[in-house]
Enzyme design. Structure first.
Site: not given
Lengths: 186, 186, 186
Positions: A13, A17, A67, A71, A79
């Site tokens: 977590a 990554k 998030h 991007r 989604e």
């Protein structure tokens, strides 16, 4: 290089990554453009982002928004909490690169929806053999803590490890990310 | 080598990360002595150890005493649970080497004291750019287990991962320690 | 190669560490056969598997059966929850290869039986110096999650990390397994 390539990125977590996977996918694009392009004008590769998170509460909603903002705008977001294999099959002819983030959340969505997890895992993994665009898959390592005290968590942990093993075996390249730093392990 | 160098050591609980950091710091000293010394008599480098643990209960008290005994006597110990950046600024002119153990405990001290954790993390990380002695920072990997069932733990885990990423990015060298064995990842 | 060699394999839950250890042990056998054999007919190396799991409930029973089925039939299984050092001493003259799976479960058996864990750990580790067959030891990394909220789990985590460090130090080779992929770290 170029063409089909499955890259698997695993980490804890908040290990960085997702950011690493995004960078890798963006750089991979550039590499492909370079190869294709030469002196010609490079075609812009089409990039799809598969997000598995469901905004079931405020904590999750905040995370998803965060998030999304990270991007670049040339990523089209899909989604989809459950039917990932079908989605990839649907969109792979229209996109050069697909980033699927993340495997662990998808697994917990399967569990929440009372689906047959072993069956879904096997289905997903089989589908990877027919993918014909570049696919980046992000996953969590969840098995390096103390044994959880409830059976559901133990089952989730087991299936998660099993899934990670299967995907890593199929993947062409595998990275382990710790504190934002990748180690290429395959 | 010589002069300013930030080394970040990350590992699980009881992974041997503190002992490895201590060895690394001691060997680094010797290396510096060698370079400086030649045939001359080497100056003894001054070493400061910043311990963040607070002896709030017997378990913690025992742990602290155990760690102290493992340290060679030429390390001067500073016990500071919260104001690490200020302490480093204060002592960096008097010491050649500072070992700060550990980042995760510091973060939990911030939480216990109801401080603005994001702000403190950013402050600490900014301060690293002006450090002018050799600094070794130890931290825990806490994000590779199952998702914790309470929000506070999840928040701690997120901030801990965020902090580890930021420090690893600034650090010149990063080691991941498992079962006492380091892997140099940066 | 050949003769005595201690190999330590560490990984998270469902990381593929047991399968990797089994493969490694089988390949090691082949390598030894090759060296010994040449044009002659190779002797079949004798292989012992030490299983520490106790079938205390259905979940465990299922896991044990699953593991057994995954093992090739030329492995002789010894089920021993506690007295591992004595068992290894007893059987090492009759077997070329011993695989002990796993250290973490053994530690939890010690705890369940109210044995002096530090003493048993030290005894076991000392016994490793006199092993004269090839020994493969599997263990779990359990220290990379959030701090457990009960003292017993914290104590278990500490001792587990301590044991892993000691065994890794004695071992000739150490592998860290993530998602089925080994990293040789020693």
């Amino acid at each position: 290089m170029g063409g089909k390539l499955i890259t698997f990125i695993i980490g804890g977590a908040r290990s960085g990554k997702s950011s690493f996977a995004l960078n890798l996918a963006n750089n991979y694009t550039s590499a492909k453009e370079g190869v294709r392009g030469g002196d010609e004008i490079s075609p812009t590769p089409k990039k799809a982002y598969i997000a598995t998170a469901q905004a079931l509460d405020d904590e999750m909603k905040e995370r998803i928004e965060k998030h999304k903002k990270e991007r670049p705008s040339d990523w089209i977001t899909f989604e989809e909490p459950v039917n990932i294999a079908a989605l990839i099959k649907d969109i792979q002819d229209k996109y050069d690169i697909i980033l699927f983030d993340c495997l662990t959340l998808w697994l917990s969505n399967l569990m929440l929806n009372n689906l047959d997890m072993e069956k879904e895992i096997d289905l997903f993994c089989s589908s990877l053999f027919t993918v014909h665009c570049s696919l980046f898959i992000v996953s969590n390592e969840v098995g390096m803590g103390i044994v959880p005290d409830n059976e559901l968590s133990r089952r989730f942990r087991d299936l998660s490890g099993y899934l990670n093993q299967k995907v890593a075996e199929i993947a062409d390249e595998v990275y382990l990310v710790t504190a934002g730093i990748p180690i290429k392990i395959k």
